[in-house]
Design a protein around this motif. Structure first.
Motif, short mmCIF file in Angstrom:
data_model
loop_
_atom_site.label_atom_id
_atom_site.label_comp_id
_atom_site.label_asym_id
_atom_site.label_seq_id
_atom_site.Cartn_x
_atom_site.Cartn_y
_atom_site.Cartn_z
N MET A 1 0.81 -1.20 0.00
CA MET A 1 0.00 0.00 0.00
C MET A 1 0.86 1.27 0.00
O MET A 1 0.56 2.19 -0.76
N PRO A 2 1.93 1.35 0.81
CA PRO A 2 2.75 2.56 0.76
C PRO A 2 3.38 2.78 -0.62
O PRO A 2 3.50 3.93 -1.06
N GLY A 3 3.76 1.70 -1.30
CA GLY A 3 4.33 1.84 -2.63
C GLY A 3 3.33 2.42 -3.62
O GLY A 3 3.69 3.26 -4.45
N LEU A 4 2.09 1.98 -3.53
CA LEU A 4 1.05 2.52 -4.42
C LEU A 4 0.81 4.00 -4.15
O LEU A 4 0.65 4.80 -5.08
N LEU A 33 10.93 9.46 -6.94
CA LEU A 33 9.88 8.95 -6.06
C LEU A 33 9.19 7.74 -6.69
O LEU A 33 8.89 6.76 -6.01
N LEU A 34 8.96 7.79 -8.00
CA LEU A 34 8.34 6.67 -8.68
C LEU A 34 9.23 5.43 -8.63
O LEU A 34 8.74 4.32 -8.41
N GLY A 35 10.53 5.60 -8.83
CA GLY A 35 11.45 4.47 -8.74
C GLY A 35 11.44 3.85 -7.36
O GLY A 35 11.42 2.62 -7.21
N LEU A 36 11.44 4.66 -6.32
CA LEU A 36 11.38 4.17 -4.95
C LEU A 36 10.05 3.45 -4.71
O LEU A 36 10.01 2.37 -4.11
N ALA A 37 8.98 4.04 -5.22
CA ALA A 37 7.65 3.46 -5.01
C ALA A 37 7.52 2.10 -5.69
O ALA A 37 7.02 1.13 -5.08
N ILE A 38 7.96 1.99 -6.92
CA ILE A 38 7.85 0.73 -7.65
C ILE A 38 8.72 -0.33 -6.98
O ILE A 38 8.34 -1.50 -6.87
N THR A 40 9.41 -0.55 -3.80
CA THR A 40 8.75 -1.02 -2.57
C THR A 40 7.41 -1.69 -2.86
O THR A 40 6.81 -2.26 -1.97
N LEU A 41 6.97 -1.62 -4.09
CA LEU A 41 5.69 -2.22 -4.46
C LEU A 41 5.84 -3.67 -4.94
O LEU A 41 5.03 -4.52 -4.61
N PHE A 42 6.88 -3.95 -5.71
CA PHE A 42 7.01 -5.28 -6.31
C PHE A 42 7.25 -6.39 -5.29
O PHE A 42 6.68 -7.47 -5.41
N VAL A 43 8.08 -6.15 -4.29
CA VAL A 43 8.39 -7.22 -3.32
C VAL A 43 7.15 -7.66 -2.55
O VAL A 43 6.84 -8.85 -2.50
#
Length: 152
Positions: A1-4, A33-38, A40-43
């Protein structure tokens, strides 16, 4: 959720793009920010998608998740490209904008759609995903061999 939500925040920054926007002030922070978000989203996505899968089916489950991510990325890219191109065309041919302004407008419209998709996905995750990594998964009873079932 934080990644999204972080990805949505980066897309919200990109919706503010104008022809006079500075790369260092708008695009670079949004992309970082998008790179960080993606990342933290994939794992967590793979972890949730493969949790509760029998060990002998782990490879198939992981391959299915990978395939779904690749197909989803391809469809998403095609969709957002179509939206950007359509918005650019309409602004250039019917809005009286210069091509430069129309192109940036198309990118901004695509970013707005991507923002909506990310927020919608975050809502779906909040409602439907209730996996808690702190709770152990109850082991499944081993399946009976086929020959034992045939004797019954």
């Amino acid at each position: 959720m934080p990644g999204l939500l972080a990805a949505a925040a980066s897309l919200a920054i990109l919706t503010q793009l104008t022809p006079d926007s500075s790369y260092a002030a708008v695009i670079l922070p949004a992309e970082m920010l998008l790179g960080l978000a993606i990342g933290t989203l994939f794992v967590p996505t793979v972890a949730v998608a493969t949790s509760g899968v029998d060990p002998q089916d782990g490879g198939v489950a992981s391959a299915t998740v990978n395939t779904a991510q690749q197909v989803g990325a391809s469809i998403g890219t095609a969709l957002l490209n179509t939206i950007a191109a359509s918005a650019t065309y309409l602004a250039d041919h019917h809005g009286g904008s210069t091509l430069r302004d129309a192109t940036v407008h198309g990118y901004s419209v695509a970013a707005t759609w991507a923002l909506g998709i990310m927020l919608g996905t975050a809502l779906l995750v909040a409602v439907f995903i209730n996996a808690d990594p702190r709770k152990p998964v109850a082991p499944k009873a081993p399946a009976e061999p086929a020959d034992a079932l045939a004797k019954k």
